[in-house]
Write a protein that holds these residues in place. Structure first.
Motif, PDB file in Angstrom:
ATOM      1  N   VAL A  32     137.478  80.659  33.891  1.00 24.84           N
ATOM      2  CA  VAL A  32     137.825  80.482  32.684  1.00 24.84           C
ATOM      3  C   VAL A  32     137.918  79.203  31.994  1.00 24.84           C
ATOM      4  O   VAL A  32     138.594  78.184  32.582  1.00 24.84           O
ATOM      5  CB  VAL A  32     139.296  81.262  32.423  1.00 24.84           C
ATOM      6  N   VAL A  33     137.378  78.941  30.871  1.00 21.43           N
ATOM      7  CA  VAL A  33     137.597  77.498  30.151  1.00 21.43           C
ATOM      8  C   VAL A  33     138.511  78.149  28.551  1.00 21.43           C
ATOM      9  O   VAL A  33     138.122  78.904  28.092  1.00 21.43           O
ATOM     10  CB  VAL A  33     136.175  77.180  29.787  1.00 21.43           C
ATOM     11  N   VAL A  34     139.498  77.310  28.718  1.00 23.57           N
ATOM     12  CA  VAL A  34     140.252  77.449  27.189  1.00 23.57           C
ATOM     13  C   VAL A  34     139.690  76.137  26.399  1.00 23.57           C
ATOM     14  O   VAL A  34     139.725  75.161  26.938  1.00 23.57           O
ATOM     15  CB  VAL A  34     141.709  77.281  27.599  1.00 23.57           C
ATOM     16  N   ALA A  35     139.177  76.515  25.362  1.00 20.19           N
ATOM     17  CA  ALA A  35     138.637  75.550  24.500  1.00 20.19           C
ATOM     18  C   ALA A  35     139.907  75.376  23.189  1.00 20.19           C
ATOM     19  O   ALA A  35     140.156  76.193  22.500  1.00 20.19           O
ATOM     20  CB  ALA A  35     137.452  76.252  23.615  1.00 20.19           C
ATOM     21  N   ASN A  36     140.724  74.145  23.596  1.00 17.65           N
ATOM     22  CA  ASN A  36     141.676  73.743  22.708  1.00 17.65           C
ATOM     23  C   ASN A  36     141.259  73.194  21.575  1.00 17.65           C
ATOM     24  O   ASN A  36     142.304  73.264  20.522  1.00 17.65           O
ATOM     25  CB  ASN A  36     142.358  73.122  23.464  1.00 17.65           C
TER      26      ASN A  36
END
Length: 254
Positions: A32-36
């Motif tokens: 999972v990648v959280v694009a902030n």
């Protein structure tokens, strides 16, 4: 085999993710990648990668907790974008951690891009050491040369050893521990989250292990070391203040 979830938070680090994700993806069971913020994603992602895009930037701890909630593994591997793990770094951490019923956090041996050892296994901070690191005194007493007790300088060990805390650049965390502790403390603006997590883990009886067989490279920016007065040094000071308010019993040591 117990599943490992991978989690990366990107604050506009598209180029770093283009290097990291293809290496990390084969080592975890889900990613999972959280694009902030905008510009957080590379042009291509490994197959199966899930992306959580924030409408507005969130704090690091908020993003970690968001990512943990979106994953299902019994273990969560959190990586900074500026880390490059060895080909079996996650597996080595995972296999060791499973041999210790109370291992809540495991971290690898870390090196700079030039191959020099990076001291990521550390003792809980003291008042004297913190004042040197966060004031102009660091110019006279370089911490990474003088603070042997804090950084365990000269202790580039080859066997697993317990740690007070581990730099939060690449951490394998047991979900049961995170659930018990309530995750990362979202009250920190930035910095000290990793110290707080490890301190609370210690108080709850969870072990923190440094596993040198697992190797990663970390292009550590050391932003707070570049200038004495900056927003980052202010964030660090506020975070340390929060740590003291939360854990007043540490004042004697700090």
């Amino acid at each position: 085999m117990t599943a490992v979830s991978g989690l990366v938070i990107s604050h506009g680090h598209a180029s770093e993710l283009a290097t990291l994700l293809p290496v990390l993806a084969p080592q975890v069971d889900e990613l999972v990648v959280v694009a902030n913020r905008p510009g957080s994603l590379p042009g291509e992602l490994p197959p199966g990668t899930r992306v959580l895009e924030n409408g507005a930037p969130r704090r690091l701890s908020e993003n970690v907790n968001l990512g943990v909630a979106a994953t299902s593994g019994d273990w969560v591997l959190f990586s900074n974008p500026d880390v490059l793990p060895g080909s079996d770094a996650v597996g080595l951490l995972h296999r060791f951690a499973q041999t210790r019923a109370r291992c809540g956090i495991a971290g690898p041996r870390t090196v700079w891009p030039d191959g020099t050892w990076q001291p990521t296994r550390r003792s809980f901070p003291t008042l004297r050491g913190t004042l040197v690191r966060r004031t102009p005194l660091r110019g006279l007493l370089p911490p990474l040369e003088r603070q042997h007790d804090h950084y365990h300088l000269g202790e580039d060990v080859t066997e697993p050893v317990e740690a007070d805390w581990l730099l939060g650049a690449f951490l394998l965390m047991r979900r049961a521990m995170l659930d018990e502790l309530g995750g990362w403390d979202e009250g920190y603006r930035h910095y000290v989250e990793d110290i707080d997590l490890c301190y609370r883990a210690m108080r709850a009886g969870w072990e923190r292990w440094y596993v040198p067989a697992a190797h990663v490279t970390h292009d550590w920016a050391r932003i707070t070391d570049r200038r004495f007065l900056s927003r980052h040094t202010l964030w660090h000071a506020r975070s340390m203040g929060r740590f003291l308010r939360k854990h007043p019993e540490t004042a004697a040591r700090l």
